[in-house]
Write a protein that holds these residues in place. Structure first.
Motif, PDB file in Angstrom:
ATOM      1  N   ALA A 143       0.902  -1.338  -0.076  1.00  0.00           N
ATOM      2  CA  ALA A 143       0.003   0.152   0.109  1.00  0.00           C
ATOM      3  C   ALA A 143       0.757   1.294  -0.052  1.00  0.00           C
ATOM      4  O   ALA A 143       0.572   2.310  -0.689  1.00  0.00           O
ATOM      5  N   THR A 144       1.923   1.134   0.732  1.00  0.00           N
ATOM      6  CA  THR A 144       2.710   2.410   0.917  1.00  0.00           C
ATOM      7  C   THR A 144       3.363   2.682  -0.594  1.00  0.00           C
ATOM      8  O   THR A 144       3.591   3.656  -0.918  1.00  0.00           O
ATOM      9  N   ARG A 145       4.095   1.446  -1.283  1.00  0.00           N
ATOM     10  CA  ARG A 145       4.637   1.716  -2.493  1.00  0.00           C
ATOM     11  C   ARG A 145       3.524   2.584  -3.583  1.00  0.00           C
ATOM     12  O   ARG A 145       3.946   3.610  -4.248  1.00  0.00           O
ATOM     13  N   HIS A 146       2.329   2.095  -3.400  1.00  0.00           N
ATOM     14  CA  HIS A 146       1.305   2.427  -4.375  1.00  0.00           C
ATOM     15  C   HIS A 146       1.217   4.043  -3.986  1.00  0.00           C
ATOM     16  O   HIS A 146       0.827   4.635  -4.636  1.00  0.00           O
ATOM     17  N   ILE A 147       0.925   4.350  -2.907  1.00  0.00           N
ATOM     18  CA  ILE A 147       0.819   5.749  -2.388  1.00  0.00           C
ATOM     19  C   ILE A 147       1.820   6.436  -2.718  1.00  0.00           C
ATOM     20  O   ILE A 147       1.708   7.694  -3.402  1.00  0.00           O
ATOM     21  N   ARG A 148       3.270   5.954  -2.621  1.00  0.00           N
ATOM     22  CA  ARG A 148       4.250   6.937  -3.188  1.00  0.00           C
ATOM     23  C   ARG A 148       4.393   7.059  -4.584  1.00  0.00           C
ATOM     24  O   ARG A 148       4.863   8.217  -5.026  1.00  0.00           O
ATOM     25  N   GLN A 149       3.876   6.310  -5.344  1.00  0.00           N
ATOM     26  CA  GLN A 149       3.796   6.260  -6.949  1.00  0.00           C
ATOM     27  C   GLN A 149       2.696   7.255  -7.264  1.00  0.00           C
ATOM     28  O   GLN A 149       2.592   7.697  -8.566  1.00  0.00           O
ATOM     29  N   ARG A 150       1.877   7.618  -6.426  1.00  0.00           N
ATOM     30  CA  ARG A 150       0.678   8.521  -7.005  1.00  0.00           C
ATOM     31  C   ARG A 150       1.017  10.014  -6.786  1.00  0.00           C
ATOM     32  O   ARG A 150       0.785  10.364  -5.709  1.00  0.00           O
ATOM     33  N   SER A 151       1.634  10.429  -7.629  1.00  0.00           N
ATOM     34  CA  SER A 151       1.976  11.857  -7.411  1.00  0.00           C
ATOM     35  C   SER A 151       1.000  13.010  -7.418  1.00  0.00           C
ATOM     36  O   SER A 151       1.405  14.169  -6.986  1.00  0.00           O
ATOM     37  N   HIS A 152      -0.272  12.604  -7.759  1.00  0.00           N
ATOM     38  CA  HIS A 152      -1.038  13.577  -7.746  1.00  0.00           C
ATOM     39  C   HIS A 152      -1.864  13.806  -6.480  1.00  0.00           C
ATOM     40  O   HIS A 152      -2.530  14.853  -6.274  1.00  0.00           O
ATOM     41  N   ILE A 153      -1.627  13.079  -5.589  1.00  0.00           N
ATOM     42  CA  ILE A 153      -1.844  13.048  -4.215  1.00  0.00           C
ATOM     43  C   ILE A 153      -1.120  13.752  -3.291  1.00  0.00           C
ATOM     44  O   ILE A 153       0.084  13.709  -3.706  1.00  0.00           O
ATOM     45  N   ASN A 154      -1.538  14.520  -2.221  1.00  0.00           N
ATOM     46  CA  ASN A 154      -0.646  15.023  -1.315  1.00  0.00           C
ATOM     47  C   ASN A 154       0.014  13.928  -0.402  1.00  0.00           C
ATOM     48  O   ASN A 154      -0.757  13.197   0.140  1.00  0.00           O
ATOM     49  N   GLN A 155       1.559  13.937  -0.582  1.00  0.00           N
ATOM     50  CA  GLN A 155       2.034  12.748   0.163  1.00  0.00           C
ATOM     51  C   GLN A 155       2.159  12.710   1.582  1.00  0.00           C
ATOM     52  O   GLN A 155       2.629  13.989   2.219  1.00  0.00           O
TER      53      GLN A 155
END
Length: 721
Positions: A660-672
């Motif tokens: 899940a963390t890898r997917h979140i880091r790959q989504r550049s359009h969301i606030n990290q």
């Protein structure tokens, strides 16, 4: 006119008488004295000097003289010399005529030389040797201020003197040639004698080798290939007697199939001079076959061939057997290697299974422990009567004891598997030891014990080391000291050793002490003094074993000195390199308390109890988190809402926390968001895996709520900047 004739006859008669006795065996000293005596005694010149050429220095030096009775003048003669390439010698050598220096007809070239020789007039000429290098130079002359009997311009005396110079040159050349010839003759004789001795010794050595050698030696005739000689070893190898072998062609001992190869080998010996390692099968007496290694050499007369033969039959048979054994051994080794490879693979699989089992057990045990300890902490903050307060405290203490045992087992397993790696971070030894002493001050005071901390004044400000593991060793040793001491004191000491960057910590107590037998078992895993100790004081027996392993990883030693009933002193050394300047990481920083209620937090946890516990804790910080049961729900949540912090579990159904963390880091359009791992996986490799996946911090279960609060405060502070 009659006086002149008489003097002439007298001079030449004396010259003939004196020099007829000179031959090739005459000594140079005798020849020189004849020349000096003739010049001074016969011709009546006042002084005569003979210079001889020195081959080593290239100088003409005074070797003989007459007429110099003054010791001072004799010393001067010892330092007068002339160069072969000097102007005087060069002029005499090129002109082949003597030089004359008189008062009336001076010669400026020799004036300075004659003055140093204390002569007013002189006759100078070379003698002996050859044109390039004369043997010597004679100077005959008279002294100023003394009565002159024979003046230099006396033609009769000059003539006699020149004749004497001819005799002198001939005598010197004859003598030197004869002496050189004698030396050369002696040298040749010596060489002949030495060579004769060498040849005799070589002959004796050859005969000794020939007769005693274990290798067969034979001599063949080049033209007939017949044996002319053979030693005892050759006869023994072939089985023939000397009479049977001699005059027999060597080809008679050759197999038909080897005949052409043997003839070609003999031709190579005749053309090339020698052949080495010619291996063939010989037919010996009785029709037996022997494999021999032969070396053949053409002798100096070109008429004979020297053959040496070594019987290799047994050797080759042994080689054949050895090859068979080698092949068998290689087959066995290959089979055993395959078996060991399989065993190694099984061991690796077992190691992986053990690691996976430990990780699973860590997760499965820490997860409910997190709930137990977390809930007891929450209960302690609620209104309770005295009995409830006591029961909850016992529950919390039991949970902490169980957690300590779990940590000990996991630490020991990691050390045994070689997976425990120490950190090298800046730390203050004084601060660390003081802090540990302060933590145990309350426990020691509660038992009525005095706790003293003594720190040497010469310690560096900062060193590199693993503060966590140093604390772990100190915690274990101090806990034991307090546990086994009922009265008296405990002294914690920190000091340097004699070795560079090596320190020693000692903990002395006045407790129950122990025997030598007990001391020998102290640092062995799962061992305590005896069963009664376990019943009375509790424990797994892993603590000191872990301490021993940790100290070893710090390149140190741990030991104990104890007497039963008199207390114990536990000491250990460790290596910690000094750093000159403390980095910023060492400077203490205050954890600033911030308003946390503004933080937007997502809690991702599949365990309902832990999810409830974390939610309750966050609510106490005025944080109202959103929750997700697994990684898939977390991904949906971050698409719908922006979060400051995500508290992420690692092991969850459907999608784990790392994925899940890898997917979140790959989504550049969301606030990290700032992702903090909240997991029961407590191994170092688990922490590294979280970091590699993109998580920012790591908190193991049971959750250390003080650490979690500090992390959240830091995130809140960064959000306000």
């Amino acid at each position: 006119m009659k006086d002149f004739s008489d003097n002439t006859i007298a001079y030449f008669k004396r010259l003939h008488q004196d020099w007829k006795q000179v031959n090739e065996t005459s000594r140079i000293d005798d020849i020189a004295n004849l020349a000096l005596n003739f010049a001074v005694d016969v011709l009546r010149y006042q002084r005569c000097i003979l210079f001889l050429h020195d081959d080593q220095s290239g100088l003409f030096k005074v070797a003989y003289h007459r007429g110099y009775d003054n010791p001072m003048q004799q010393k001067v003669l010892g330092i007068v010399n002339l160069l072969l390439s000097g102007e005087i010698i060069e002029t005499l050598r090129l002109s082949s005529e003597p030089m004359l220096h008189t008062v009336d007809q001076p010669c400026e070239l020799v004036a300075k030389l004659l003055k140093s020789l204390f002569l007013e007039e002189a006759f100078i000429d070379l003698f002996g040797g050859d044109v390039e290098v004369p043997y010597g130079m004679m100077i005959v002359g008279n002294v100023q201020g003394q009565e002159v009997v024979t003046p230099l311009d006396n033609l009769l005396a000059q003539t006699a003197l020149q004749n004497m110079m001819t005799h002198l040159s001939n005598a010197v050349n004859t003598t030197t040639f004869y002496r050189a010839w004698e030396q050369e003759k002696q040298h040749l004789q010596d060489n002949i004698s030495v060579r004769t001795t060498e040849l005799r010794e070589q002959k004796e050595q050859f005969e000794a080798i020939y007769h005693t050698s274990k290798d067969g030696i034979a001599i063949l005739d080049v033209h007939t290939t017949a044996f002319l000689e053979a030693n005892a070893a050759y006869l023994e190898m072939t089985g023939f007697t000397r009479a049977e072998l001699l005059r027999t062609s060597c080809f008679m001992l050759t197999l038909p199939e080897d005949l052409e190869r043997s003839k070609a080998t003999l031709q190579r010996v005749i053309s090339d001079g020698s052949v080495k390692d010619f291996i063939k099968t010989c037919v010996v007496k009785g029709g037996k076959q022997r494999t021999v290694n032969m070396s053949l050499a053409l002798m100096h007369d070109n008429q004979h061939i020297l053959v040496t033969s070594k019987d290799m039959t047994d050797h080759y048979q042994l080689e054949k057997e050895l090859r068979q054994l080698t092949n068998n051994l290689e087959s066995k080794v290959a089979k055993r290697t395959q078996e060991l490879a399989g065993a190694l693979e099984e061991a690796r699989a077992a190691t992986i299974a053990k690691s996976d089992f430990l990780a699973t057990m860590s997760h499965e045990i820490r997860t409910p422990m997190n709930g137990v300890l977390g809930m007891t902490n929450l209960l302690l903050d609620t209104p309770l009567n005295a009995e409830q307060q006591h029961l909850i405290s016992v529950l919390q203490s039991s949970g902490q004891t169980l957690l300590t045992i779990i940590n000990d087992i996991l630490d020991f397993s990691k050390i045994e598997a070689g997976k425990l790696v120490l950190e090298q971070v800046p730390l203050s030894l004084q601060g660390l030891v003081t802090e540990v002493g302060d933590l145990f001050y309350g426990q020691s005071k509660a038992k009525g014990l005095a706790l003293h901390v003594q720190i040497a004044p010469d310690l560096p400000q900062h060193v590199l080391g693993d503060a966590t593991r140093l604390r772990q060793v100190l915690f274990n040793l101090l806990s034991n000291a307090i546990k086994f001491t009922h009265q008296g004191e405990i002294v914690l000491t920190l000091s340097r050793t004699d070795q560079k960057d090596r320190y020693q910590i000692s903990i002395r107590d006045t407790g129950i002490g122990m025997t030598k037998t007990v001391q020998s078992k102290l640092f062995t895993a799962f061992t305590q003094a005896d069963a009664s100790i376990t019943r009375q004081y509790g424990g797994t027996g892993l603590g000191l074993a872990i301490c021993g392993r940790l100290v070893g990883l710090m390149y140190g030693l741990i030991w104990v000195d104890s007497q039963l009933g008199e207390g114990s002193v536990f000491s250990f050394t460790f290596h910690a390199p000094t750093i000159d300047v403390a980095p910023a990481a060492l400077r203490p920083s205050d954890v600033v308390s911030h308003r946390l209620s503004s933080l937007s937090v997502l809690l991702v946890e599949d365990n309902a109890v832990n999810r409830l516990l974390a939610t309750k804790f966050l609510q106490r910080l005025s944080i109202h988190p959103d929750t997700a049961n697994d990684g898939l729900e977390a991904l949906k949540a971050v698409e719908q809402k922006s979060y400051d912090v995500i508290l992420m579990d690692m092991q969850m159904p459907n999608m784990d926390g790392l994925t899940a963390t890898r997917h979140i880091r790959q989504r550049s359009h969301i606030n990290q968001p700032h992702i903090i791992a909240l997991t029961a996986n407590a191994f170092a490799e688990d922490q590294q895996a979280c970091s590699d996946a993109g998580m920012d911090d790591f908190v193991s279960k049971p959750i250390d709520f003080e650490r979690l609060t500090a992390l959240l405060s830091r995130v809140a502070q960064s959000c306000l900047v």
